[in-house]
Every structure is written in C-alpha cells, then in structure tokens.
Design a protein around this motif. Sequence first.
Motif, mmCIF file in Angstrom:
data_model
loop_
_atom_site.group_PDB
_atom_site.id
_atom_site.type_symbol
_atom_site.label_atom_id
_atom_site.label_comp_id
_atom_site.label_asym_id
_atom_site.label_seq_id
_atom_site.Cartn_x
_atom_site.Cartn_y
_atom_site.Cartn_z
ATOM 1 N N PRO A 102 0.830 -1.207 0.000
ATOM 2 C CA PRO A 102 0.000 0.000 0.000
ATOM 3 C C PRO A 102 0.864 1.257 0.000
ATOM 4 N N THR A 103 1.696 1.380 -1.008
ATOM 5 C CA THR A 103 2.620 2.508 -1.046
ATOM 6 C C THR A 103 2.420 3.363 -2.289
ATOM 7 N N GLY A 104 1.406 3.049 -3.089
ATOM 8 C CA GLY A 104 1.190 3.847 -4.284
ATOM 9 C C GLY A 104 0.172 3.190 -5.185
ATOM 10 N N PRO A 105 -0.114 3.816 -6.312
ATOM 11 C CA PRO A 105 -1.101 3.257 -7.237
ATOM 12 C C PRO A 105 -0.612 1.937 -7.835
ATOM 13 N N LEU A 106 -1.552 1.161 -8.312
ATOM 14 C CA LEU A 106 -1.194 -0.111 -8.944
ATOM 15 C C LEU A 106 -0.542 0.151 -10.297
ATOM 16 N N HIS A 107 0.456 -0.646 -10.637
ATOM 17 C CA HIS A 107 1.083 -0.505 -11.945
ATOM 18 C C HIS A 107 0.711 -1.668 -12.851
ATOM 19 N N VAL A 108 1.265 -1.693 -14.049
ATOM 20 C CA VAL A 108 0.830 -2.698 -15.037
ATOM 21 C C VAL A 108 1.032 -4.125 -14.558
ATOM 22 N N ILE A 163 -5.882 2.347 -4.143
ATOM 23 C CA ILE A 163 -5.815 1.021 -4.762
ATOM 24 C C ILE A 163 -7.219 0.467 -5.010
ATOM 25 N N ARG A 164 -8.112 0.696 -4.062
ATOM 26 C CA ARG A 164 -9.490 0.230 -4.270
ATOM 27 C C ARG A 164 -10.115 0.904 -5.487
ATOM 28 N N GLU A 165 -9.794 2.189 -5.661
ATOM 29 C CA GLU A 165 -10.301 2.894 -6.842
ATOM 30 C C GLU A 165 -9.723 2.285 -8.121
ATOM 31 N N ASP A 166 -8.425 1.998 -8.072
ATOM 32 C CA ASP A 166 -7.791 1.374 -9.237
ATOM 33 C C ASP A 166 -8.468 0.049 -9.571
ATOM 34 N N LEU A 167 -8.681 -0.762 -8.539
ATOM 35 C CA LEU A 167 -9.313 -2.063 -8.750
ATOM 36 C C LEU A 167 -10.721 -1.886 -9.299
ATOM 37 N N ALA A 168 -11.435 -0.896 -8.758
ATOM 38 C CA ALA A 168 -12.801 -0.652 -9.218
ATOM 39 C C ALA A 168 -12.795 -0.254 -10.700
ATOM 40 N N ALA A 169 -11.791 0.525 -11.082
ATOM 41 C CA ALA A 169 -11.700 0.951 -12.481
ATOM 42 C C ALA A 169 -11.523 -0.242 -13.406
ATOM 43 N N LEU A 170 -10.940 -1.293 -12.856
ATOM 44 C CA LEU A 170 -10.704 -2.506 -13.638
ATOM 45 C C LEU A 170 -11.855 -3.495 -13.466
ATOM 46 N N GLY A 171 -12.757 -3.180 -12.562
ATOM 47 C CA GLY A 171 -13.887 -4.072 -12.309
ATOM 48 C C GLY A 171 -13.566 -5.219 -11.375
ATOM 49 N N VAL A 172 -12.553 -5.038 -10.542
ATOM 50 C CA VAL A 172 -12.179 -6.092 -9.598
ATOM 51 C C VAL A 172 -12.730 -5.755 -8.221
ATOM 52 N N LYS A 173 -13.443 -6.711 -7.640
ATOM 53 C CA LYS A 173 -13.998 -6.485 -6.312
ATOM 54 C C LYS A 173 -13.569 -7.640 -5.395
ATOM 55 N N MET A 174 -12.879 -7.286 -4.339
ATOM 56 C CA MET A 174 -12.394 -8.292 -3.403
ATOM 57 C C MET A 174 -13.470 -8.631 -2.373
ATOM 58 N N ASP A 175 -13.446 -9.879 -1.900
ATOM 59 C CA ASP A 175 -14.345 -10.244 -0.804
ATOM 60 C C ASP A 175 -13.748 -9.817 0.526
ATOM 61 N N LYS A 176 -12.422 -9.802 0.578
ATOM 62 C CA LYS A 176 -11.797 -9.560 1.872
ATOM 63 C C LYS A 176 -10.436 -8.900 1.685
#
Length: 581
Positions: free
Chosen positions: A133-139, A245-258
């Motif tokens: 958790p130190t920055g945005p997700l990369h490729v 990071i959650r925003e990045d994941l959301a932009a990709l359509g990834v939703k974690m359960d936990k």
Amino acid sequence: MNIYADIRALVTQELDALATEGLLPEGLSFDNVAVEPPRDPLHGDMATNAAMVLAKPAKKKPRDIAEALAERLAADPRIVTADVAGPGFLNLRLAPSVWADVVRAVLAEGDDFGRSQMGQGKRINVEYVSANPTGPLHVGHTRGAVFGDALASLLAFAGHEVTREYYINDGGGQVDTLARSVYLRYLEAHGQEVAFPDGTYPGDYLIATGQALKEKVGDAYVDQPESVWLQEVRNFATEAMMALIREDLAALGVKMDKFYSEKSLYGTGRIEAALKALEDKGLIYEGVLEPPKGKKPEDWEPREQTLFKSTEHGDDVDRPVKKSDGSWTYFAPDIAYHFDKVERGFDALIDVFGADHGGYVKRMKAAVSALSDGKVPLDIKLTQLVKLYKNGEPFKMSKRAGTFVTLRDVVDQVGPDVTRFVMLTRKNDAPLDFDFDKVLEQSKDNPVFYVQYAHARIKSVLRKAQAAGIAIDDATLGAADLSGMTNAAEITLAAKVAEWPRLLEIAARTNEPHRIAFYLYELAGDLHALWNRGNDEPELRFLQEDNPATSQAKIALARAVSVVISTGLGILGVTPMEEMR
RNA sequence: GGUCGCUUAGCUCAGCUGGAUAGAGUGUCGCCCUCCGAAGGCGAAGGUCAUAGGUUCGAAUCCUAUAGCGACCGCCA
C-alpha cells in the motif's frame, strides 16, 4: 449438458458391459479413458483412446478391444458410425440430432450452460494483487489482478466456493518509508522546500495525500520528531493508499471479498501462534545458515537466527523467521497469514504473485504444507512481465507516477474490457506484449475485437429478426425444428459450442483462465466463417426474411453462440458488446 | 554458483491428466470480391517442437543433461 461427458459415460458403460461379457477383465480403471475432439475433424466428431489405454492392463490387442467397443457404441442412437483407426483410436461420428440437442440445451440453460459441479462446493481462497500500500497499482499488478479475478470467477463457475482476498502488506518497513514520504509532502504543503532522499517515494501521487494530511492536522506535525507523527502518518497514509488502490481495482472491475491486514497479525499473538504450531512439529530451531553458494555478498558473516526447517517440506534451504535483532522477518507474518487461511477451513489455497516473487514459492508451499499437515494444497501462480508498446515502440512513461506505468494509464486509454481480455491472451507464466494501438485495432488479428464483433453480429441479427416480426425469445428458438442444421459450417459451429463445458473444466482443473480467451477466439472464428459463407450461399444466412420458421432454427444456433460468448466473457470480467461502432 | 520459468512456422503465439499427418493469426505467394452481410473470402507454400540422451506400443507433452533468454537468491516486503 456436457456432450463429451455424456459420450464418455456411454463409453465406460459399454466397457463395463464388455467386462461383464468377459471380453475385458473385471475391475479395470477407466480413469485414463478420454473422449475428446479429434485433432483432424475429418476423423469424425469425437475420438476415444479407450482401446489403447486398456490394451496393456487387459493384455489384449488394442484393435480387438476397439472393434468390440465400436460394435456396442454403434448401437446407440446418438452415434452414426464408430470406426477403428490408426493404432486403435475409435472415431465416432455423431448424429446431427446430437448437435441440435446441444443447441436446445444452451437455450434452456442460458448462462448456466457449462456450469460444472467438479468443484463439489470446495472452498478455495484466491489471493491476488496484494500490492504494497505505497502507491497506485502498476501494469504488473494489473495483470495479476485480471488473472486472479478471472481465475476466481472460473473456479466459482466450476462449482467451487471462492473467496477473493487481498493481503495488505501494512506491517513492514515500506509503510514507514511511505509515512516519511507523505510527511515530506505534508511539509511541502506547508510551503517548505523539500528534497526526496534515496529510499523515499518521490511520486506525484503523494502530493494530494500530504495536502489531505495538512487539512486534517493543520501544522501539528511541522518540525516535530518522528516519534510524534510517524505512527499517525503511517496509518493515515496507508489508508489513503488503500483507498487509491481500491479505486484502481474498481476501475478494472475487480472487487475483493476480503482485505486482510498484515498489521492485524502483530501484537495479537497470531504470529507467535503460527510459529508455535511449527515449533510443536519440531520445525523451528536456532541456527546459522550457510552463505549463498557462488558469489558471496561482501559483507557476509555467519549469524545465528531463528529458522524454519522448510527443507523438510521441499524447500532448498531453511528460512529465517527472525532477524538477528529479534524482530520478525517478512516471512513470519506471511506464515501467520497462511496459517489463518488454513484455520479458516479452506480446502485449497491459491496465491497469485508477480514473477519477482518466484524465489518465494517453495518456502510458502513448505509453510502451508507444514501448517496443514499436507492437507491443504497451495498452488502459486506467477504472472510474468507485461511489456508495453505504442506503435510497436517500447513504451515507458507515466504522468502520474514518474517512474512506472500505472493501471490507470492503461485502463484510461483502452478501457477495462480490452485491458482484461488482452491480459488473458497469454499463459500467465509467459511474458505478455501489450501494444496500446494494436489492442484497439479493429481487425481479425485483434482477438478482443474479433470476439466482441462476433457477439455484436449475433445481436444485430436478433434485432433485425425482431424488427421483421420474428419471435426470438429463447423458448421459441428452443422449440424450433433444428433438423435442417446439416451444413458443415453449422455443424462445426455447434460442435464448438458443445466443447464449452469440457473446455471450462480443463481450464478450471489447470487454473488457466487464458484457455477461455483462446476458446472464445476460436468460437468467434467459426461464427465468422459461417457468416461469410452466407455471402455466397444466401440459404446459410441466419435471417431468412421470408421464412420465419427457418430463421428461428438458424438463429437458435447463433443465439447459442452468443450465450456462450457472453458467459465466457463474463468469467473473464469482460462486458459483451451489443453493437460495434 | 543455486532455484524457478521459458525456448513450437519468417513474426506473435496456442497445443487438452502422453495419442493419429503438430495448429491459429500475421507475413509471403496465387485466385476471388470491389451494386448485395467485404472493418473481406478461398487456396498454397512455410516445422530437426532449442540440442543430446532416456522412459513408453506411442513424446512438443514425462525424466536426465547441455545451451540460450528472463526472474529471484541471509537483517526489502
């Protein structure tokens, strides 16, 4: 309906009958008997290796078994011919009605066509992304995110109960570095000139975080020692990064359960408990490791550390769990985390790591093996590097981070659907080329476009049929008379549809979602082939405006294809397109 | 030095708990289309499956060794 499973069941049933008749010994294992599409379609619709597999244990000639089996199989109404070929292959040609049954089954089952119970409700934990958790997700994270997410969906579709999980590495030194970097941005927000020494994170993305910190605490931390602010800033910054990071994941359509916090393992006795569990098995000891073979680090000196005897579970050397100053190594909380997963009762674990964690695989497997007494399998999938290109030229630039290309850079340019599909057009363990221009190209060599185009074409036919007053609901199509579906291109397409349940199980068994992407590409190719035949042979067109009944029969097949494409894309997390523009 | 992964057509890559003449796209060549469902269509050529052994009735697939490429390798996670 899984026609391959059905025919295989028929084959084993007839093999049993042969055993009863005395032509085969009783009690043979049919585990290795396979029913699969033949490599060359000229050989027939399906082939089985039963005779060759059983020849040795039965002490019979393959051809003798094959001929006896062929005779029995040919009696089944679904099978037109059963021919012995080559060394003992049995080639089966199926009745056209079988393919019609498949089409009807797809229309009846809809999105559930191909759903499998092979998972038997087993609980699987898929851990993926788990970026610091130190920055945005990369490729690199993007590939892991797409892969892990598709794999989780695939396993769920194959009858597993899946938990998607993200492990937040918020307990190590890197979050202190993050805190110090944010602190510098905070000072900067207060108008101070700051420099970013080596070992801090200079990325622009922390400017906003420093600003936000200022808004929260005012000047309370300005010119104060670390002891005053480090812990607070660390928490603040980590939360801000996880939000990012959650925003990045959301932009990709990834939703974690936990989301599971590493920090939550400290000071709660969880790490101690996990190591105690290993200690009770006699796998923890104080010792000195051998220096790495070959080139020795310059400052190498022997040190006594607390070690985990991972060599007893397949690792090459034992691994330290405590540093020489007595604090935990990063491995210790990871052991505790996986211990927690085992204790939560999962039947199997999957970790998706980047290729740079390759050296970590054996020790993690050793830990899980030890902690679960070998009862909980851990599969670790590594995703290889993504090489970015633009117009065929290597691409390395980021406006946001300065040093690396972010997930957002990719998703903002090409969209989540294209990103996801392209990331799955390679095996996870092979490097992937990603060209920003080629993935948006509308041509046959772009798999994303090709598959989406097939789906859109079918949707277009459905719209036109409806406009022509032809009923196209699935119930009506399912009731259509499909006896006219005899053209080779139609049969090829229907047979490809019939492969879907089988392919899905193979993909799930091997934990390889990329197989779905390749399958969809082939399916789309078969659809386009049939479509193109319609240019020269109007009677093959799906829509026969003057003949509603024939139209419905042909559209039933097209509709079945669209259902499978839509289901397959759904597993990959890609939205099927209704029309192309 | 060690560990792991990769090596398949000119190029990019698939290849199913080992199975038949190893496939696709692209590129190349030939033909078709250019008023109709052509953001094309049909066909051809193109392979020592990195190399050498081994297991097997049968190996791209499993095992061993070698070469090349990549990642990683004790107080970074």
